[in-house]
Motif scaffolding. Structure first.
Motif, PDB file in Angstrom:
ATOM      1  N   GLY A 155       0.820  -1.207   0.000  1.00  0.00           N
ATOM      2  CA  GLY A 155       0.000   0.000   0.000  1.00  0.00           C
ATOM      3  C   GLY A 155       0.853   1.255   0.000  1.00  0.00           C
ATOM      4  N   MET A 156       1.893   1.275   0.836  1.00  0.00           N
ATOM      5  CA  MET A 156       2.781   2.442   0.901  1.00  0.00           C
ATOM      6  C   MET A 156       3.624   2.567  -0.368  1.00  0.00           C
ATOM      7  N   LEU A 157       4.071   1.430  -0.899  1.00  0.00           N
ATOM      8  CA  LEU A 157       4.874   1.472  -2.130  1.00  0.00           C
ATOM      9  C   LEU A 157       4.076   2.096  -3.272  1.00  0.00           C
ATOM     10  N   LEU A 158       2.817   1.648  -3.445  1.00  0.00           N
ATOM     11  CA  LEU A 158       1.998   2.158  -4.549  1.00  0.00           C
ATOM     12  C   LEU A 158       1.515   3.578  -4.300  1.00  0.00           C
ATOM     13  N   ALA A 159       1.611   4.040  -3.057  1.00  0.00           N
ATOM     14  CA  ALA A 159       1.270   5.434  -2.742  1.00  0.00           C
ATOM     15  C   ALA A 159       2.478   6.360  -2.905  1.00  0.00           C
ATOM     16  N   GLY A 160       3.616   5.818  -3.328  1.00  0.00           N
ATOM     17  CA  GLY A 160       4.811   6.636  -3.510  1.00  0.00           C
ATOM     18  C   GLY A 160       5.493   7.009  -2.211  1.00  0.00           C
ATOM     19  N   GLU A 161       5.310   6.171  -1.154  1.00  0.00           N
ATOM     20  CA  GLU A 161       5.879   6.500   0.157  1.00  0.00           C
ATOM     21  C   GLU A 161       7.152   5.715   0.484  1.00  0.00           C
ATOM     22  N   ILE A 162       7.530   4.754  -0.370  1.00  0.00           N
ATOM     23  CA  ILE A 162       8.782   4.010  -0.169  1.00  0.00           C
ATOM     24  C   ILE A 162       9.822   4.481  -1.189  1.00  0.00           C
ATOM     25  N   VAL A 163       9.373   4.616  -2.427  1.00  0.00           N
ATOM     26  CA  VAL A 163      10.183   5.242  -3.482  1.00  0.00           C
ATOM     27  C   VAL A 163       9.337   6.365  -4.076  1.00  0.00           C
ATOM     28  N   SER A 164       9.965   7.235  -4.855  1.00  0.00           N
ATOM     29  CA  SER A 164       9.240   8.368  -5.432  1.00  0.00           C
ATOM     30  C   SER A 164       8.258   7.891  -6.501  1.00  0.00           C
ATOM     31  N   PRO A 165       7.254   8.716  -6.831  1.00  0.00           N
ATOM     32  CA  PRO A 165       6.321   8.332  -7.901  1.00  0.00           C
ATOM     33  C   PRO A 165       7.026   8.024  -9.227  1.00  0.00           C
TER      34      PRO A 165
END
Length: 372
Positions: free
Chosen positions: A264-274
């Motif tokens: 969920g965080m990865l696809l929200a751009g919270e682990i890496v940038s968009p």
């Protein structure tokens, strides 16, 4: 039209997988603020101890998404070039022409042409992918073997290439991800495991996820039963195992809740940038270890759900354990499912896995979990 969670439907679908022959499985499905967790079957066939949805589990190649995200973070900071030849960073491990031809991106999306090291580390698997000529002996022989990453990399790099670097059809190989571990070590000045723990696992707030350093799974967990296509009958428990044979390609321990949080965080751009996420979602055709052609990005796999759009995530198997974690592109619908039996299909006379009731029951569970 988005489907709300139907607990009765999900429970029935899980029970059907257990009835089809899976000793135990557990899952978490999320839809917006709604959360369903469920479990069916046993964690230990000898004692009848039940599985529970909070168990820690070996999740296999889902590890690759964590490793890929760590590399992308270093691309963002300018320490790694996605299209830079790996030979610039690791000239001793991938020397000469191949080091010049294979880029970091080709390692992450399996288009490097580097062979799989596993049949060399595990001699009874020498015949892979010809399953009928393999045997499970090496699993017992190597239960407590501590491999060094560079020794496995050398097996893969010196084996005959399985394709030209950057060719139109990639071939899945764990060798690629062990090299990414060495690359992370080179540019961060810390061990790859420490870097991923600090910058991916802890950054995502995952409290029950770790890269193990010893053969036991800490905390509540299931036994893991390996059948190796009916050659191990009854299936044997491999939950205690030194995971250095797969390392940053497949050793992660996690929970279904942590996996949903991470994706969920990865696809929200919270682990890496968009923009890095967009690179991760650029897929190429790759031949999987089962011989099927799949679409593979930078550590991410897509799954289409009719009328629901695209889900992104990854799946993995180790000896006896498996998991699949998928999150819809908009982040609202998520599923993570873990199972405690692997390679349940017996082989036909030509060495091909035969259909098994578990296959259809699992596919039905995935459908219910993704779109009701």
């Amino acid at each position: 039209m988005r489907n709300p969670l139907d607990p009765a439907e999900l429970n029935t679908a899980m029970e059907n997988v257990h009835r089809a022959g899976m000793p135990g499985l557990f899952a978490e499905v999320r839809d917006g603020d709604q959360v369903w967790r469920g479990a069916a079957g046993v964690a230990d066939v000898a004692t009848g101890r039940p599985v529970t949805a909070d168990m820690r589990h070996r999740v296999g190649s889902i590890t690759k998404t964590f490793t890929a995200a760590a590399v992308l973070q270093q691309v963002e900071s300018g320490e790694i070039g996605l299209d830079t030849p790996i030979g610039r960073y690791l000239p001793r491990l991938v020397p000469k022409e191949r080091g010049d031809a294979i880029t970091v991106r080709m390692l992450i999306n399996h288009t490097s042409g580097l062979a799989e090291y596993l049949p060399y580390a595990y001699p009874s698997l020498k015949a892979l992918p010809v399953l009928a000529d393999t045997g499970p002996q090496s699993m017992d022989d190597n239960r407590f073997t501590r491999f060094h990453r560079t020794e496995l990399i050398e097996m893969g790099v010196t084996a005959p290439a399985v394709g030209a670097p950057g060719g139109p059809l990639g071939v899945y190989s764990n060798t690629n991800y062990l090299l990414l571990g060495e690359l992370l070590e080179q540019v961060t000045g810390t061990t790859a495991e420490q870097y991923i723990t600090r910058n991916v696992i802890e950054r995502a707030g995952l409290r029950h996820t770790e890269l193990p350093t010893e053969p036991h799974i800490s905390g509540p967990h299931s036994q893991l039963y390996e059948a190796w296509f009916g050659m191990i009958d009854p299936p044997r428990d491999y939950s205690v195992f030194d995971m250095s044979w797969t390392g940053l390609a497949g050793s992660l321990i996690s929970t279904v809740t942590d996996l949903n949080r991470f994706f969920g965080m990865l696809l929200a751009g919270e682990i890496v940038s968009p923009s890095s996420l967009a690179q991760m979602q650029r897929t190429v055709p790759v031949v999987s270890q089962e011989g099927k052609t799949i679409e593979y990005g930078l550590g991410l796999l897509p799954m289409e759900a009719p009328g629901q759009g695209t889900f992104w995530g990854n799946g993995g198997t180790v000896w006896g354990g498996g998991a699949l974690a998928m999150t819809r592109a908009d982040g609202r619908r998520q599923m993570s499912i873990a199972v405690n039996l692997q390679r349940w299909n017996r082989l036909d006379s030509s060495g091909k896995p035969q259909p098994h009731p578990i296959d259809d029951a699992l596919a039905a569970l995935y459908r219910v979990a993704m779109y009701g």
